[in-house]
Design a protein around this motif. Structure first.
Motif, PDB file in Angstrom:
ATOM      1  N   SER A 154       0.861   4.224  -2.771  1.00 29.64           N
ATOM      2  CA  SER A 154       0.772   5.647  -2.441  1.00 29.64           C
ATOM      3  C   SER A 154       1.840   6.441  -3.175  1.00 29.64           C
ATOM      4  O   SER A 154       1.578   7.502  -3.741  1.00 29.64           O
ATOM      5  CB  SER A 154       0.928   5.853  -0.932  1.00 29.64           C
ATOM      6  OG  SER A 154      -0.080   5.199  -0.216  1.00 29.64           O
ATOM      7  N   ASN A 155       3.057   5.916  -3.150  1.00 31.65           N
ATOM      8  CA  ASN A 155       4.164   6.622  -3.780  1.00 31.65           C
ATOM      9  C   ASN A 155       4.045   6.651  -5.292  1.00 31.65           C
ATOM     10  O   ASN A 155       4.421   7.644  -5.925  1.00 31.65           O
ATOM     11  CB  ASN A 155       5.483   5.982  -3.351  1.00 31.65           C
ATOM     12  CG  ASN A 155       5.883   6.376  -1.951  1.00 31.65           C
ATOM     13  OD1 ASN A 155       6.617   7.322  -1.743  1.00 31.65           O
ATOM     14  ND2 ASN A 155       5.362   5.666  -0.958  1.00 31.65           N
ATOM     15  N   PHE A 208       0.707   5.668   5.892  1.00 27.69           N
ATOM     16  CA  PHE A 208       1.170   4.278   5.850  1.00 27.69           C
ATOM     17  C   PHE A 208       2.524   4.124   6.536  1.00 27.69           C
ATOM     18  O   PHE A 208       2.773   3.106   7.196  1.00 27.69           O
ATOM     19  CB  PHE A 208       1.228   3.773   4.412  1.00 27.69           C
ATOM     20  CG  PHE A 208      -0.091   3.251   3.911  1.00 27.69           C
ATOM     21  CD1 PHE A 208      -0.673   2.136   4.492  1.00 27.69           C
ATOM     22  CD2 PHE A 208      -0.757   3.890   2.884  1.00 27.69           C
ATOM     23  CE1 PHE A 208      -1.900   1.652   4.056  1.00 27.69           C
ATOM     24  CE2 PHE A 208      -1.983   3.427   2.431  1.00 27.69           C
ATOM     25  CZ  PHE A 208      -2.556   2.307   3.021  1.00 27.69           C
ATOM     26  N   LEU A 209       3.394   5.106   6.405  1.00 24.92           N
ATOM     27  CA  LEU A 209       4.652   5.066   7.148  1.00 24.92           C
ATOM     28  C   LEU A 209       4.385   5.066   8.649  1.00 24.92           C
ATOM     29  O   LEU A 209       5.026   4.336   9.418  1.00 24.92           O
ATOM     30  CB  LEU A 209       5.526   6.257   6.768  1.00 24.92           C
ATOM     31  CG  LEU A 209       6.342   6.145   5.488  1.00 24.92           C
ATOM     32  CD1 LEU A 209       7.026   7.473   5.183  1.00 24.92           C
ATOM     33  CD2 LEU A 209       7.383   5.041   5.597  1.00 24.92           C
ATOM     34  N   PRO A 252       9.707   3.949   0.179  1.00 25.89           N
ATOM     35  CA  PRO A 252       9.665   2.482   0.299  1.00 25.89           C
ATOM     36  C   PRO A 252      11.029   1.853   0.048  1.00 25.89           C
ATOM     37  O   PRO A 252      11.393   0.853   0.671  1.00 25.89           O
ATOM     38  CB  PRO A 252       8.660   2.064  -0.788  1.00 25.89           C
ATOM     39  CG  PRO A 252       7.834   3.264  -1.034  1.00 25.89           C
ATOM     40  CD  PRO A 252       8.765   4.417  -0.848  1.00 25.89           C
ATOM     41  N   SER A 275      -1.469   9.726   2.017  1.00 25.92           N
ATOM     42  CA  SER A 275      -1.513   8.288   2.299  1.00 25.92           C
ATOM     43  C   SER A 275      -0.112   7.735   2.554  1.00 25.92           C
ATOM     44  O   SER A 275       0.062   6.821   3.368  1.00 25.92           O
ATOM     45  CB  SER A 275      -2.187   7.539   1.153  1.00 25.92           C
ATOM     46  OG  SER A 275      -1.511   7.740  -0.063  1.00 25.92           O
ATOM     47  N   SER A 276       0.890   8.277   1.873  1.00 24.64           N
ATOM     48  CA  SER A 276       2.263   7.826   2.099  1.00 24.64           C
ATOM     49  C   SER A 276       2.683   8.080   3.541  1.00 24.64           C
ATOM     50  O   SER A 276       3.262   7.209   4.197  1.00 24.64           O
ATOM     51  CB  SER A 276       3.212   8.549   1.139  1.00 24.64           C
ATOM     52  OG  SER A 276       4.545   8.187   1.394  1.00 24.64           O
ATOM     53  N   TYR A 282      13.031   2.482   3.117  1.00 25.43           N
ATOM     54  CA  TYR A 282      12.484   1.696   4.228  1.00 25.43           C
ATOM     55  C   TYR A 282      12.894   0.231   4.132  1.00 25.43           C
ATOM     56  O   TYR A 282      13.189  -0.410   5.139  1.00 25.43           O
ATOM     57  CB  TYR A 282      10.959   1.814   4.206  1.00 25.43           C
ATOM     58  CG  TYR A 282      10.284   1.337   5.472  1.00 25.43           C
ATOM     59  CD1 TYR A 282      10.013   2.220   6.514  1.00 25.43           C
ATOM     60  CD2 TYR A 282       9.894   0.009   5.618  1.00 25.43           C
ATOM     61  CE1 TYR A 282       9.383   1.790   7.670  1.00 25.43           C
ATOM     62  CE2 TYR A 282       9.276  -0.432   6.770  1.00 25.43           C
ATOM     63  CZ  TYR A 282       9.012   0.475   7.789  1.00 25.43           C
ATOM     64  OH  TYR A 282       8.397   0.040   8.939  1.00 25.43           O
ATOM     65  N   ASN A 329       0.825  -1.208   0.000  1.00 23.41           N
ATOM     66  CA  ASN A 329       0.000   0.000   0.000  1.00 23.41           C
ATOM     67  C   ASN A 329       0.860   1.259   0.000  1.00 23.41           C
ATOM     68  O   ASN A 329       0.525   2.257  -0.643  1.00 23.41           O
ATOM     69  CB  ASN A 329      -0.928  -0.006   1.216  1.00 23.41           C
ATOM     70  CG  ASN A 329      -2.170  -0.833   1.013  1.00 23.41           C
ATOM     71  OD1 ASN A 329      -3.154  -0.384   0.432  1.00 23.41           O
ATOM     72  ND2 ASN A 329      -2.143  -2.070   1.488  1.00 23.41           N
ATOM     73  N   LEU A 330       1.986   1.214   0.713  1.00 23.30           N
ATOM     74  CA  LEU A 330       2.908   2.343   0.709  1.00 23.30           C
ATOM     75  C   LEU A 330       3.476   2.570  -0.689  1.00 23.30           C
ATOM     76  O   LEU A 330       3.578   3.715  -1.154  1.00 23.30           O
ATOM     77  CB  LEU A 330       4.036   2.097   1.706  1.00 23.30           C
ATOM     78  CG  LEU A 330       5.119   3.187   1.790  1.00 23.30           C
ATOM     79  CD1 LEU A 330       4.526   4.509   2.258  1.00 23.30           C
ATOM     80  CD2 LEU A 330       6.243   2.744   2.735  1.00 23.30           C
ATOM     81  N   SER A 362      -5.564  -0.627   6.349  1.00 14.46           N
ATOM     82  CA  SER A 362      -5.192  -0.012   5.073  1.00 14.46           C
ATOM     83  C   SER A 362      -6.388   0.711   4.455  1.00 14.46           C
ATOM     84  O   SER A 362      -6.252   1.819   3.913  1.00 14.46           O
ATOM     85  CB  SER A 362      -4.650  -1.061   4.106  1.00 14.46           C
ATOM     86  OG  SER A 362      -3.472  -1.657   4.608  1.00 14.46           O
TER      87      SER A 362
END
Length: 332
Positions: free
Chosen positions: A80-81, A123-124, A290, A119-120, A293, A76-77, A154
């Motif tokens: 978002s990106n 989600f982080l 991401p 959203s990014s 991460y 999902n991240l 989510s």
């Protein structure tokens, strides 16, 4: 953050995507800076983000189980990106010439920018809190951390992000000016722009940063207390994650607050330059987070080496890959 030139050759007017604040400056330099620097910068970020997020998805698909809590959040991240990234070519064209895509795309592209951006961050924050539960409250977390839990959370994040991103569909429009032509800009009033600024500051900076600091502080204490193998590396990675979020995202918020509190009738060219630079540093972070991460983890690094070896066999003598990654790759 969309900025466009004003109606006279020696006046620059800033249309900030996040605040919509308008500031007039008697200078051509800022205009030239935006037209020459921002479009290529956006294209570079676009390519880097697509490639980096594509590698993350490839590794997840080939080596990981997609229905785990962590990987559901991570996918999902990445989504978002990618939403955020897909707006960059439109903004590059806007900066280099004018808005040629019509009013419907003005609203849609700006809304997608907000949606991917918000959203990014959420989600982080969610992934940080989930990691906190898995490490600090592992007994309880192991009973409750199921795929349905990740799917529901989510969905909640996407709903909140969509609601927070409705502003462009209401207030953004396309206006035509004698010098720069068509401009996609925020037509909302000053009170609404102030509300939007503080909404962003509180919900998408102060709150996530608080969660980051608290959760990773507790994670660090737990890791040190348990005398885990490789604890120093874990603590160091935690420090990097928190530091990068603060370093990439806080300067823009600080500049926005300073900009909001200055006299709108006065121009501070240095402040406008700082706004453009910090806003695009934030863009860079939220397009590639991401990658940052996941690439910090040893397991993910090993998976990437596995992909390289599978695609370029001659590298097998120079790159070491664990047996687990080779096994997963063969079965995948």
């Amino acid at each position: 953050m969309m900025e466009t030139p004003n109606t006279t050759p020696d006046v620059y007017e800033d249309y900030s995507l996040m605040t919509g604040r308008t500031v007039q400056c008697n200078t051509i330099a800022i205009n030239n800076f935006c037209q020459h620097f921002l479009p290529p910068f956006y294209y570079v970020i676009f390519i880097a983000s697509v490639l980096g997020n594509g590698v993350v998805l490839l590794v997840l698909y080939k080596f990981e189980k997609l229905n785990t809590v962590t990987n559901i959040f991570l996918m999902n991240l990445v989504a978002s990106n990618l939403i955020f990234t897909l707006t960059l070519p439109f903004q590059a064209v806007h900066h280099s010439d004018q808005w040629i895509f019509g009013e419907a795309l003005c609203k849609l592209v700006t809304g997608a920018d907000y949606l991917g951006f918000y959203s990014s961050i959420l989600f982080l924050t969610l992934m940080t809190f989930d990691r906190y539960l898995a490490v600090v409250h592992c007994v309880v977390a192991n009973k409750r951390r199921r795929s349905c839990y990740a799917v529901v959370l989510s969905a909640v994040v996407w709903i909140i992000s969509v609601l927070a991103s409705l502003q462009p569909f209401i207030h953004f429009t396309v206006e035509e000016y004698p010098m720069e032509g068509l401009v996609c800009e925020d037509s909302s009033d000053a009170q609404w722009r102030v509300f939007s600024l503080y909404k962003q500051l509180v919900l998408f900076f102060i709150l996530p940063l608080t969660v980051f600091v608290y959760c990773y502080f507790r994670i660090t204490l737990t890791v040190l207390a348990m005398r885990m193998v490789g604890k120093h590396r874990t603590v160091w990675l935690i420090f990097i994650i928190v530091l990068m979020f603060f370093a990439f995202w806080s300067p823009y918020n600080i500049i926005m607050m300073i900009n909001e509190n200055q006299d709108p009738r006065q121009c501070n060219s240095s402040l406008l330059y700082a706004q453009y630079v910090t806003s695009n540093i934030a863009r860079l972070y939220f397009c590639i987070n991401p990658v940052l991460y996941t690439f910090l983890g040893r397991k993910f690094q090993n998976h990437v080496r596995g992909v390289l070896v599978s695609q370029v066999p001659c590298l097998s003598d120079r790159i070491s890959v664990s047996a687990s990654s080779r096994t997963l790759q063969k079965t995948g």
